[in-house]
Write a protein that holds these residues in place. Structure first.
Motif, PDB file in Angstrom:
ATOM      1  N   SER A  48     -25.743  -0.222  -1.769  1.00  0.00           N
ATOM      2  CA  SER A  48     -24.328  -0.284  -1.405  1.00  0.00           C
ATOM      3  C   SER A  48     -23.577  -1.068  -2.472  1.00  0.00           C
ATOM      4  O   SER A  48     -23.905  -2.225  -2.747  1.00  0.00           O
ATOM      5  CB  SER A  48     -24.172  -0.952  -0.040  1.00  0.00           C
ATOM      6  N   THR A 104     -23.252  -2.339   5.698  1.00  0.00           N
ATOM      7  CA  THR A 104     -24.241  -1.266   5.642  1.00  0.00           C
ATOM      8  C   THR A 104     -25.018  -1.209   6.949  1.00  0.00           C
ATOM      9  O   THR A 104     -25.494  -2.239   7.436  1.00  0.00           O
ATOM     10  CB  THR A 104     -25.233  -1.483   4.484  1.00  0.00           C
ATOM     11  N   SER A 133     -27.934  -5.282   0.749  1.00  0.00           N
ATOM     12  CA  SER A 133     -27.303  -3.996   0.489  1.00  0.00           C
ATOM     13  C   SER A 133     -28.291  -2.959  -0.027  1.00  0.00           C
ATOM     14  O   SER A 133     -27.887  -1.879  -0.472  1.00  0.00           O
ATOM     15  CB  SER A 133     -26.163  -4.163  -0.522  1.00  0.00           C
ATOM     16  N   ILE A 142     -22.195   3.219   4.925  1.00  0.00           N
ATOM     17  CA  ILE A 142     -21.629   2.164   4.090  1.00  0.00           C
ATOM     18  C   ILE A 142     -20.116   2.199   4.256  1.00  0.00           C
ATOM     19  O   ILE A 142     -19.485   3.256   4.091  1.00  0.00           O
ATOM     20  CB  ILE A 142     -22.016   2.380   2.610  1.00  0.00           C
TER      21      ILE A 142
END
Length: 329
Positions: free
Chosen positions: A141, A222, A276, A305
């Protein structure tokens, strides 16, 4: 201003202006057919698009579409350049620590960057098609910026003036292929399949005081299989800000309008906010337990996301994808 690209059976899609609430859009082919076309003449085109955006938000346009994020391409379905940095050096430090590798001091002063495949991005709601789970499927992400023409050798201060739009990214990685590629000393290729970008790209002014011209000061959320995985703040622990990594990308060559530059995986030293990417969680497990316990993604797994403003409204829409098995035709 918020801009998106709808699928229309062409390589570059149809540019639309999207309202702030992300529920209405208007086709602007009389102004620019595609986002790249708009960027190519941004100084003339962007004021016209901004007028449409204002009218759309004021409910002054009647000929609108219901904005369907699943009908979107990435804002740029393909780009002249996709260069992904690694601006959160604590993430790099963690990965190297897990394999007992010392991190060179230059990593804190000279940004890492790789050149990704930009000829075929996938849409924000498209499946992630991978041939084998053995590749070690992971999401990353990130935030990315789109530039106009950036001169070679530009200063960091000058680079900030060339950032025109921001997006979110899922920079898909195949972790089990990475070590073999890096061992050859020639960088990523097969281990970096097509990336996906958020349904909407936004102009910096749309972010208010969350954007200071260098960093985006909001959490990036996320979810993995509908469970919250992480929400680190993009403005925290970012060693190299966006003007710095744009200037780094232009150190020895100019960047063409429509160049996409990514931040790398968002990562905070505060591990309570989560991560992430799966690789980071696995590295923390290795450090704590001597081995990872969290698996990489399997076919059927999903990742979402998204970024929300201080009032809880989605800014870019969501990247929402499922991993599926790719079978060659």
């Amino acid at each position: 201003m918020k801009l998106a690209t709808l699928k229309n059976n062409t390589r570059d899609g149809q540019l639309v202006v999207v309202n702030r609430a992300l529920d209405k859009a208007v086709v602007v082919s009389h102004i620019a057919a595609t986002l790249q076309a708009a960027l190519d003449n941004w100084s003339d085109i962007s004021p016209k698009l901004a007028e449409v955006y204002q009218s759309l938000n004021n409910n002054e346009i009647t000929d609108t579409l219901v904005f369907d994020q699943s009908a979107c391409e990435s804002p740029l379905p393909r780009a002249y350049q996709w260069a992904d940095g690694s601006a959160y050096v604590n993430h790099v430090e963690l990965v190297r620590k897990a394999r007992n590798a010392e991190m060179p001091a230059t990593f804190w002063t000279d940004p890492l960057m790789y050149q990704g495949g930009s000829d075929a991005f996938i849409g924000p709601r498209d499946d992630i098609s991978i041939a084998s789970e053995e590749y070690g499927i992971d999401f990353e992400s990130e935030v990315a910026v789109i530039t106009d023409d950036v001169p070679m050798g530009i200063s960091v201060e000058g680079a900030s003036n060339h950032i025109k739009l921001l997006m979110l990214v899922n920079d898909v990685s195949l972790r089990n292929l990475i070590p073999g590629e890096l061992a050859k000393g020639f960088g990523f290729f097969a281990s970096k399949p097509s990336s996906a970008f958020s349904p909407v790209a936004v102009t910096p002014d749309e972010l208010g005081d969350a954007w200071d011209g260098k960093k985006l000061h909001l959490p990036l959320t996320t979810h993995l299989n509908e469970t919250l995985f992480g929400q680190p703040n993009c403005g925290v622990d970012m060693t190299f800000d966006f003007p710095t990594i744009v200037a780094h990308a232009a150190k020895t060559r100019p960047l063409s309008t429509g160049c996409v530059v990514g931040s790398g995986t968002i990562s905070n030293y505060d591990r309570s906010v989560g991560s992430s990417c799966l690789a980071e969680i696995r590295m923390l497990e290795i450090i704590a337990d001597g081995k990872p316990s969290t698996p990489f993604m399997s076919f059927g797994d999903t990742v979402r996301i998204e970024m929300f403003d201080k009032e809880g409204a989605s800014i870019f829409g969501s990247i929402d994808q499922k991993v599926v098995e790719y079978k060659a035709q």
